[in-house]
Design an enzyme around this catalytic site. Structure first.
Site, short mmCIF file in Angstrom:
data_model
loop_
_atom_site.label_atom_id
_atom_site.label_comp_id
_atom_site.label_asym_id
_atom_site.label_seq_id
_atom_site.Cartn_x
_atom_site.Cartn_y
_atom_site.Cartn_z
CG ASP A 47 -2.22 0.78 1.05
OD1 ASP A 47 -2.79 0.72 -0.18
OD2 ASP A 47 -2.55 1.62 1.80
CB SER A 48 2.50 3.08 -1.96
OG SER A 48 1.64 2.68 -3.23
CE1 TYR A 71 -2.01 12.77 -6.32
CE2 TYR A 71 -1.78 10.30 -5.90
CZ TYR A 71 -2.59 11.30 -5.94
OH TYR A 71 -3.69 11.41 -5.13
CG ASP A 72 5.40 8.36 -11.05
OD1 ASP A 72 5.58 8.57 -9.87
OD2 ASP A 72 5.46 7.01 -11.32
P1 IMP Z 1 -2.98 2.22 -3.08
O1 IMP Z 1 -1.67 1.74 -2.33
O2 IMP Z 1 -3.54 1.06 -4.04
O3 IMP Z 1 -4.21 2.67 -2.12
O4 IMP Z 1 -2.80 3.27 -4.05
C1 IMP Z 1 -2.06 4.24 -3.84
C2 IMP Z 1 -1.91 5.53 -4.65
O5 IMP Z 1 -0.89 6.37 -4.28
C3 IMP Z 1 -2.04 5.09 -6.30
O6 IMP Z 1 -3.17 4.87 -6.77
C4 IMP Z 1 -1.30 6.54 -6.74
O7 IMP Z 1 -2.27 7.29 -6.70
C5 IMP Z 1 -0.35 6.74 -5.59
N1 IMP Z 1 0.88 6.34 -5.53
C6 IMP Z 1 1.80 5.37 -5.03
N2 IMP Z 1 2.86 5.05 -5.30
C7 IMP Z 1 2.95 5.60 -6.62
C8 IMP Z 1 4.22 5.82 -7.46
O8 IMP Z 1 5.24 5.42 -7.24
N3 IMP Z 1 3.80 6.88 -8.50
C9 IMP Z 1 2.71 7.42 -8.80
N4 IMP Z 1 1.64 7.39 -7.80
C10 IMP Z 1 1.81 6.70 -6.60
#
Ligand code: IMP
Length: 197
Positions: free
Chosen positions: A72-73, A155-156
């Protein structure tokens, strides 16, 4: 080496996780959760990256009977008090392009020196009926004033990593994989993945 289920449907992340593992552990073999008919989407209702990553990994291991890797990120923007953070994918509720527009709108008038941000990632590895291992990775940078570049996802086009003058979307996969939050978290979880062999 045991097959590992990759518990994510975000194609941008799938691409990056596989690419990063090709270098860290070429023997790793990933299968998609989509191949298991009983698998359903896990709702990301947690308040932390750990909660969501753990939930996704545990669910995928349970439904597949295989070790499962989830992550999750999100992006945590200083001037927004850490938002959108764990809610990054749902920031605008209208997808990546609208998320970026909303962020630029919320940051209008914020000067270059106050546009600091961090990408954060938590990786979770769940073993069926067993433990869950966690690892964290972070990458600091700042939010640009306009979207730039065509690589990457999310968001890259806005994120300029510390020490660079270009966005991740301009810098491309080689630079991003060398320093990204995802690479750092996956590198830290590597010992647990290797123990699956
Ligand atoms: P989740 O982990 O599925 O909740 O999604 C994390 C969200 O954070 C993604 O849909 C992106 O909007 C953003 N995100 C996380 N990592 C990255 C990345 O490496 N590049 C760009 N956006 C990111």
């Amino acid at each position: 080496m045991a097959e590992i289920v990759l518990a994510t449907r975000n194609q941008g992340k799938v691409r990056e996780v596989k690419r990063i593992f090709r270098k860290l552990l070429p023997a790793a073999r990933f299968v998609s959760l989509a191949g298991f008919p009983k698998a359903r989407e896990v709702r990301e209702t947690g308040n932390t990256l750990e909660e969501n990553a753990g939930k996704k990994a545990r669910y995928a291991a349970g439904v597949s009977g295989l070790p499962a890797l989830a992550e999750d990120s999100g992006i945590f923007v200083d001037a927004l008090g850490g938002r959108p953070g764990v809610k990054s994918s749902r920031y605008s509720s209208k997808g990546d392009a609208a998320n970026n527009k909303k962020m630029l709108h919320e940051l209008r008038g914020v000067p270059a020196g106050k546009r600091g941000a961090a990408y954060k990632c938590v990786a979770a590895l769940a073993v069926p009926g067993g433990r869950v291992f966690f690892a964290r990775g972070e990458c600091r940078g700042k939010i640009g004033f306009v979207e730039k570049g065509k690589n990457g996802f999310g968001y890259d086009p806005l994120f300029i990593p510390a020490g660079f003058a270009k966005t991740f979307a301009e810098l491309g996969p080689r630079v991003k994989d060398g320093m990204s939050h995802r690479k750092r978290a996956l590198k830290r979880i590597l010992p647990a993945v290797k123990r699956l062999a």
